[in-house]
Write a protein that holds these residues in place. Sequence first.
Motif, PDB file in Angstrom:
ATOM      1  N   LEU A   1       0.820  -1.213   0.000  1.00 27.82           N
ATOM      2  CA  LEU A   1       0.000   0.000   0.000  1.00 27.82           C
ATOM      3  C   LEU A   1       0.856   1.265   0.000  1.00 27.82           C
ATOM      4  O   LEU A   1       0.564   2.221  -0.734  1.00 27.82           O
ATOM      5  CB  LEU A   1      -0.947   0.007   1.200  1.00 27.82           C
ATOM      6  CG  LEU A   1      -2.128  -0.951   1.108  1.00 27.82           C
ATOM      7  CD1 LEU A   1      -2.765  -1.151   2.477  1.00 27.82           C
ATOM      8  CD2 LEU A   1      -3.145  -0.432   0.105  1.00 27.82           C
ATOM      9  N   THR A   2       1.894   1.288   0.814  1.00 29.25           N
ATOM     10  CA  THR A   2       2.737   2.483   0.863  1.00 29.25           C
ATOM     11  C   THR A   2       3.477   2.669  -0.457  1.00 29.25           C
ATOM     12  O   THR A   2       3.600   3.799  -0.941  1.00 29.25           O
ATOM     13  CB  THR A   2       3.741   2.456   2.032  1.00 29.25           C
ATOM     14  OG1 THR A   2       4.605   1.337   1.899  1.00 29.25           O
ATOM     15  CG2 THR A   2       3.037   2.412   3.376  1.00 29.25           C
TER      16      THR A   2
ATOM     17  N   LEU B   1      -6.224   4.054  -1.252  1.00 31.55           N
ATOM     18  CA  LEU B   1      -4.833   3.955  -0.798  1.00 31.55           C
ATOM     19  C   LEU B   1      -4.651   4.597   0.573  1.00 31.55           C
ATOM     20  O   LEU B   1      -3.948   4.049   1.440  1.00 31.55           O
ATOM     21  CB  LEU B   1      -3.895   4.603  -1.821  1.00 31.55           C
ATOM     22  CG  LEU B   1      -3.749   3.866  -3.143  1.00 31.55           C
ATOM     23  CD1 LEU B   1      -2.945   4.699  -4.140  1.00 31.55           C
ATOM     24  CD2 LEU B   1      -3.109   2.507  -2.939  1.00 31.55           C
ATOM     25  N   PHE B   2      -5.280   5.743   0.792  1.00 29.21           N
ATOM     26  CA  PHE B   2      -5.226   6.370   2.118  1.00 29.21           C
ATOM     27  C   PHE B   2      -5.898   5.472   3.157  1.00 29.21           C
ATOM     28  O   PHE B   2      -5.349   5.242   4.239  1.00 29.21           O
ATOM     29  CB  PHE B   2      -5.915   7.735   2.109  1.00 29.21           C
ATOM     30  CG  PHE B   2      -5.096   8.867   1.560  1.00 29.21           C
ATOM     31  CD1 PHE B   2      -3.735   8.758   1.337  1.00 29.21           C
ATOM     32  CD2 PHE B   2      -5.701  10.074   1.275  1.00 29.21           C
ATOM     33  CE1 PHE B   2      -2.998   9.818   0.839  1.00 29.21           C
ATOM     34  CE2 PHE B   2      -4.980  11.149   0.776  1.00 29.21           C
ATOM     35  CZ  PHE B   2      -3.628  11.024   0.559  1.00 29.21           C
ATOM     36  N   ALA B   3      -7.087   4.983   2.846  1.00 23.62           N
ATOM     37  CA  ALA B   3      -7.826   4.137   3.799  1.00 23.62           C
ATOM     38  C   ALA B   3      -7.028   2.887   4.142  1.00 23.62           C
ATOM     39  O   ALA B   3      -6.917   2.511   5.319  1.00 23.62           O
ATOM     40  CB  ALA B   3      -9.193   3.762   3.228  1.00 23.62           C
ATOM     41  N   GLY B   4      -6.468   2.254   3.128  1.00 28.10           N
ATOM     42  CA  GLY B   4      -5.676   1.040   3.376  1.00 28.10           C
ATOM     43  C   GLY B   4      -4.476   1.310   4.253  1.00 28.10           C
ATOM     44  O   GLY B   4      -4.170   0.537   5.173  1.00 28.10           O
TER      45      GLY B   4
ATOM     46  N   THR C   1      -1.461   0.827   9.095  1.00 27.40           N
ATOM     47  CA  THR C   1      -0.631   1.548  10.066  1.00 27.40           C
ATOM     48  C   THR C   1      -1.218   1.403  11.470  1.00 27.40           C
ATOM     49  O   THR C   1      -0.485   1.130  12.435  1.00 27.40           O
ATOM     50  CB  THR C   1      -0.512   3.034   9.681  1.00 27.40           C
ATOM     51  OG1 THR C   1       0.112   3.134   8.402  1.00 27.40           O
ATOM     52  CG2 THR C   1       0.288   3.815  10.710  1.00 27.40           C
ATOM     53  N   SER C   2      -2.525   1.554  11.588  1.00 28.26           N
ATOM     54  CA  SER C   2      -3.181   1.391  12.889  1.00 28.26           C
ATOM     55  C   SER C   2      -2.976  -0.022  13.426  1.00 28.26           C
ATOM     56  O   SER C   2      -2.676  -0.205  14.615  1.00 28.26           O
ATOM     57  CB  SER C   2      -4.679   1.683  12.770  1.00 28.26           C
ATOM     58  OG  SER C   2      -4.881   3.014  12.364  1.00 28.26           O
TER      59      SER C   2
ATOM     60  N   LEU D   1      -1.261  12.973   5.094  1.00 27.29           N
ATOM     61  CA  LEU D   1      -2.689  13.283   5.300  1.00 27.29           C
ATOM     62  C   LEU D   1      -2.902  14.735   5.694  1.00 27.29           C
ATOM     63  O   LEU D   1      -3.826  15.385   5.209  1.00 27.29           O
ATOM     64  CB  LEU D   1      -3.280  12.326   6.340  1.00 27.29           C
ATOM     65  CG  LEU D   1      -3.328  10.849   5.942  1.00 27.29           C
ATOM     66  CD1 LEU D   1      -3.813   9.998   7.110  1.00 27.29           C
ATOM     67  CD2 LEU D   1      -4.178  10.626   4.711  1.00 27.29           C
ATOM     68  N   ALA D   2      -2.045  15.255   6.558  1.00 29.70           N
ATOM     69  CA  ALA D   2      -2.184  16.648   6.990  1.00 29.70           C
ATOM     70  C   ALA D   2      -1.917  17.616   5.843  1.00 29.70           C
ATOM     71  O   ALA D   2      -2.682  18.569   5.638  1.00 29.70           O
ATOM     72  CB  ALA D   2      -1.237  16.932   8.160  1.00 29.70           C
TER      73      ALA D   2
END
Length: 141
Positions: free
Chosen positions: A10-11, A55-58, A63-64, A90-91
């Motif tokens: 994913l990254t 991609l962000f959600a994954g 990561t979590s 994300l920020a």
Amino acid sequence: MTLLVVHLALTAAYAGFQWTVRIVVYPQFAQVPPAAFAAYERSHQRRVTRVVGPLFAGQVVTTSALLVAQPAGTPLVPVLVGAGCLAVVLAVTALLAVPLHRRLDRGWDAGAHRRLLSVDGVRVCAATAGTAAAAWALLAG
């Protein structure tokens, strides 16, 4: 191990996407005729969201999961570095890139475009570093 592999995939996919946007997509914005630019930008936003959203959600999920249930033998430092890189991406996206895109969807603005290229450089660096951290976690784990 599977979690680490999925996280790396994913990254890496996101970093590849971000490099493509930075090197190919955003520079082409300046070639769109100004009269057609607002419609072009809105179309770009819709299409990109379909790719970047998953991609962000994954990445948030993996990561979590790595932070909560750290796989045995996986050092914490690369997981924390990767989490920090994702937080930066994300920020920067939410606080800088999205507002610039909103400005551009009203019409061509050379200054906003220059700022978007700069902001995107930060995302490219953070995404690339996040992929390196994911590889480090996998190889060290």
